[in-house]
Motif scaffolding. Structure first.
Motif, PDB file in Angstrom:
ATOM      1  N   UNK A   1      -1.059  34.534  72.324  1.00  7.97           N
ATOM      2  CA  UNK A   1      -0.582  35.861  72.991  1.00  7.97           C
ATOM      3  C   UNK A   1       0.373  35.754  74.295  1.00  7.97           C
TER       4      UNK A   1
ATOM      5  N   UNK B   1      12.080  45.837  62.203  1.00 12.21           N
ATOM      6  CA  UNK B   1      11.457  47.131  62.694  1.00 12.21           C
ATOM      7  C   UNK B   1      10.736  47.767  61.556  1.00 12.21           C
ATOM      8  N   UNK B   2       9.429  48.224  62.107  1.00 11.70           N
ATOM      9  CA  UNK B   2       8.557  48.891  61.168  1.00 11.70           C
ATOM     10  C   UNK B   2       9.139  50.148  60.698  1.00 11.70           C
ATOM     11  N   UNK B   3       9.374  50.376  59.345  1.00 10.39           N
ATOM     12  CA  UNK B   3      10.108  51.637  58.850  1.00 10.39           C
ATOM     13  C   UNK B   3       9.272  53.036  58.846  1.00 10.39           C
TER      14      UNK B   3
ATOM     15  N   UNK C   1       7.549  54.069  61.530  1.00  8.84           N
ATOM     16  CA  UNK C   1       7.657  54.323  63.011  1.00  8.84           C
ATOM     17  C   UNK C   1       9.260  54.463  63.591  1.00  8.84           C
TER      18      UNK C   1
ATOM     19  N   UNK D   1       5.178  49.820  70.636  1.00 13.01           N
ATOM     20  CA  UNK D   1       4.139  49.267  70.278  1.00 13.01           C
ATOM     21  C   UNK D   1       3.651  47.869  70.592  1.00 13.01           C
ATOM     22  N   UNK D   2       4.602  46.726  71.234  1.00 18.01           N
ATOM     23  CA  UNK D   2       4.351  45.783  72.231  1.00 18.01           C
ATOM     24  C   UNK D   2       3.666  46.248  73.388  1.00 18.01           C
TER      25      UNK D   2
ATOM     26  N   UNK E   1       2.025  48.736  74.090  1.00 18.15           N
ATOM     27  CA  UNK E   1       0.513  49.406  73.864  1.00 18.15           C
ATOM     28  C   UNK E   1      -0.515  48.004  73.721  1.00 18.15           C
ATOM     29  N   UNK E   2       0.275  47.043  73.090  1.00 17.29           N
ATOM     30  CA  UNK E   2      -0.806  45.912  72.488  1.00 17.29           C
ATOM     31  C   UNK E   2      -0.966  44.882  73.656  1.00 17.29           C
ATOM     32  N   UNK E   3       0.400  44.640  74.172  1.00 12.90           N
ATOM     33  CA  UNK E   3       0.605  43.435  75.351  1.00 12.90           C
ATOM     34  C   UNK E   3       0.103  43.982  76.485  1.00 12.90           C
TER      35      UNK E   3
ATOM     36  N   UNK F   1      -1.710  47.170  77.194  1.00 11.05           N
ATOM     37  CA  UNK F   1      -2.709  48.175  77.051  1.00 11.05           C
ATOM     38  C   UNK F   1      -2.273  49.524  77.773  1.00 11.05           C
ATOM     39  N   UNK F   2      -0.959  49.773  77.380  1.00 12.14           N
ATOM     40  CA  UNK F   2      -0.499  51.486  77.799  1.00 12.14           C
ATOM     41  C   UNK F   2      -0.925  52.269  76.791  1.00 12.14           C
ATOM     42  N   UNK F   3      -1.206  53.532  77.506  1.00 10.99           N
ATOM     43  CA  UNK F   3      -1.590  54.591  76.605  1.00 10.99           C
ATOM     44  C   UNK F   3      -0.438  54.906  75.834  1.00 10.99           C
ATOM     45  N   UNK F   4      -0.601  55.801  74.624  1.00 10.55           N
ATOM     46  CA  UNK F   4       0.269  56.120  73.803  1.00 10.55           C
ATOM     47  C   UNK F   4       1.405  56.998  74.201  1.00 10.55           C
TER      48      UNK F   4
ATOM     49  N   UNK G   1      12.510  46.160  71.990  1.00  8.35           N
ATOM     50  CA  UNK G   1      11.212  45.774  71.370  1.00  8.35           C
ATOM     51  C   UNK G   1      11.113  44.729  71.904  1.00  8.35           C
TER      52      UNK G   1
ATOM     53  N   UNK H   1      -9.268  51.204  74.614  1.00  2.00           N
ATOM     54  CA  UNK H   1      -7.885  52.079  74.197  1.00  2.00           C
ATOM     55  C   UNK H   1      -6.701  50.955  74.264  1.00  2.00           C
ATOM     56  N   UNK H   2      -5.794  51.019  73.372  1.00  2.00           N
ATOM     57  CA  UNK H   2      -4.734  50.138  73.407  1.00  2.00           C
ATOM     58  C   UNK H   2      -4.946  48.714  73.131  1.00  2.00           C
ATOM     59  N   UNK H   3      -5.807  48.398  72.315  1.00  2.00           N
ATOM     60  CA  UNK H   3      -6.487  47.015  72.119  1.00  2.00           C
ATOM     61  C   UNK H   3      -5.241  46.366  70.963  1.00  2.00           C
TER      62      UNK H   3
ATOM     63  N   UNK I   1       8.009  40.756  58.921  1.00  5.22           N
ATOM     64  CA  UNK I   1       7.475  41.830  59.754  1.00  5.22           C
ATOM     65  C   UNK I   1       6.178  41.535  60.027  1.00  5.22           C
TER      66      UNK I   1
ATOM     67  N   UNK J   1       4.276  41.079  68.487  1.00  5.50           N
ATOM     68  CA  UNK J   1       4.014  42.229  69.220  1.00  5.50           C
ATOM     69  C   UNK J   1       2.479  42.437  69.844  1.00  5.50           C
TER      70      UNK J   1
END
Lengths: 266, 274
Positions: free
Chosen positions: A77, A92-94, A96, A104-105, A107-109, A111-114, A153, B45-47, B140, B147
């Motif tokens: 990661x 790209x994810x269809x 979304x 998405x990255x 939030x995942x990389x 840890x941001x809120x939505x 992205x 959250x956000x994991x 994908x 990601x």
């Protein structure tokens, strides 16, 4: 030049069929390096090795002084934050919207809120001139627009830092582009070229671009590596490449159907 | 001749090695799925987990869209089985007093969950493999990995949880429909008294426990096998087609093997008194 990325004697075969046969290449920091060659010669395979999407059979791959070809999947990661990739088909994810894809990255990389990630995603889309399309789905957009959103992205997945204007922003140290202009009309293709050049110039991003597109190669590349028969045949600047007397290079850049180059299947 | 034998041995050896690799990879997908559920429970959250609302979406996809398919199929099978049982009995003893009770035991301990599992293996297994296989061949899945998303957490874990829940629910509904359809057939075709047919006296807790264990096992196996087949898709649309076919065969096979293993274990545990 000190190598920022280095492939050393890399071998890779699929189902016993060798694709890379001792490929070596050094890429400098901040450089826009194009990897060119005929279809199936191993260009995309080469760049996927750098981020662990494929594993080499033999050889070594180094990035920023660290050997990366042996890093296990669970520990990749951090490397994939520093080295992003824009895939050939945008991917790209269809289901979304563009903003959700870019969020998405974040939030995942990061840890941001939505909602914070969506706000940041809109800013990243503005960077690639796509802010007006943030709430649209990929299927509603042209190939060129999808490609630019995919670049946004990829930028969103990088580490956070301050840009030259002093704003906090995310971008990777290296972006790998897999045929970024394939299938695009000439205007969209040049827009993507301009984006790649801007990333290198304004943010210092190292760009490794797999391409067949001569206008891209000769307009934005710092250097070009020509892959042939599983090894790097020539590394040169675009001007040197154009002036090369190597018949194989000449056949490729002039797009001649007959010549010394052996092309599988023809 | 010698070359032919050597070539045959090499081909057989390669097939065995591939099969062993496939079994190991399947096991790893299963373990990773369980690990993904554990990660999901403890995740802040956000994991790196599944998208929001994905389990509900999968519950709808597996449950609602399979509902008619299951009740129609199991209803007709219930009718045919009861009709055949009564027909055979009419040729031997003509005593239908045990038909309903034995049919219930058969449905609860075997046919209810197993037939539901087989139906879901074809419908849900194919859908999961096609969706994940398409994502694989269009890169994908690689984009998810780039990601920072774990593909198994994102794609298989929600389907795994939803499949277990909905297999249990659909097997229950299917068993009720099968039993009712059998009772109606016995009554209209053979004049069996409904009070006699729908007698629950012989049903025991262990039968319902076996029903639950089988439903959960099938519900867990189908998305893992189908997801595994999707993740192994190679090339283009042809690869997705192969993955889908492999998923249907593999999921159905898993249901049959699990049926045998769980039934054998239950016989062993109960000392043959099922």
């Amino acid at each position: 030049m000190t190598a920022y990325i280095e492939f050393k004697d890399v071998h890779k075969a699929f189902s016993g069929k060798p694709v890379l046969r001792g490929m070596s290449l050094a890429i400098g920091k901040g450089e826009v390096m194009f990897i060119i060659g005929t279809s199936g010669v191993g260009k995309s395979v080469t760049i996927k090795h750098l981020i662990g999407l494929l594993r080499i059979d033999a050889g070594e791959i180094w990035f920023d002084g660290e050997r990366v070809d042996q890093i296990p999947e669970r520990n990749l990661a951090p490397l994939r934050q520093r080295v992003g990739m824009v895939f050939q088909s945008s991917t790209l994810f269809d289901s979304m919207t563009l903003a959700e894809n870019v969020a998405l990255p974040l939030r995942k990389h990061h840890n941001m809120r939505h909602h914070a990630a969506l706000d940041e995603a809109r800013r990243r889309l503005a960077q690639v001139y796509m802010e007006d399309y943030a709430d649209r789905y990929p299927a509603e957009l042209s190939d060129g627009m999808r490609k630019r959103a995919a670049i946004a992205r990829t930028l969103a997945g990088g580490p956070a830092r301050r840009n030259p204007a002093g704003d906090l922003q995310t971008w990777p140290d290296v972006v790998l582009f897999d045929e970024p202009t394939t299938g695009l009309d000439p205007i969209s293709a040049r827009r993507v070229d301009r984006l790649i050049r801007e990333l290198a110039t304004t943010l210092g991003v190292t760009a490794v671009v797999v391409s067949h597109d001569p206008p891209s190669i000769f307009s934005i590349a710092d250097r070009v590596a020509f892959l042939y028969q599983g090894v790097v045949h020539v590394v040169a600047t675009p001007a040197e490449l154009r002036a090369s007397t190597d018949l194989i290079v000449q056949q490729f850049i002039n797009g001649q159907s007959s010549g010394p180059m052996e092309t599988p299947g023809f | 001749m010698k070359r032919f034998i050597v070539s045959g041995i090499e081909t057989l050896g390669a097939a065995v090695v591939d099969a062993v690799h496939a079994v190991v990879e399947l096991w790893l997908v299963y373990v990773s799925t369980i690990a993904g559920i554990v990660r999901g429970l403890s995740r802040r959250r956000g994991g790196r987990g599944r998208p929001k609302g994905e389990i509900l979406r999968q519950l709808y996809y597996i449950g609602n869209k399979s509902f008619i398919f299951i009740i129609v199929t199991l209803g007709f099978i219930g009718m045919v089985m009861t009709y055949q049982a009564c027909l055979q009995l009419s040729r031997v003893t003509g005593d239908y007093s045990q038909v309903g009770q034995q049919f219930l035991r058969l449905i609860v301990s075997d046919f209810g969950p197993t037939l539901t599992g087989m139906m879901l293996a074809t419908r849900v297994g194919a859908g999961i493999a096609a969706e994940i296989g398409s994502m694989k061949v269009t890169e994908q899945i690689d984009a998810l990995r780039m990601s920072g998303v774990l593909p198994i957490d994102y794609l298989i874990v929600p389907r795994f949880i939803a499949s277990i829940i909905m297999t249990l629910v659909l097997a229950t509904i299917g068993a009720v429909v099968m039993y009712a359809a059998g009772g109606l057939t016995a009554n209209y075709s053979w004049g069996v008294n409904p009070n006699l047919f729908f007698d629950l006296d012989l049903a025991r807790g262990r039968h319902f426990a076996l029903f639950a264990v089988k439903s959960i096992a099938y519900g867990a196996a189908i998305p893992v096998v189908a997801g595994f087949c999707g993740l192994r898709a190679r090339g283009s649309s042809e690869g997705v087609g192969w993955a889908t076919t492999a998923a249907v065969i593999g999921s159905s096979f898993a249901v049959i093997v699990l049926d045998f293993l769980i039934s054998a274990a239950a016989l062993f545990v109960t000392g043959g008194d099922l």
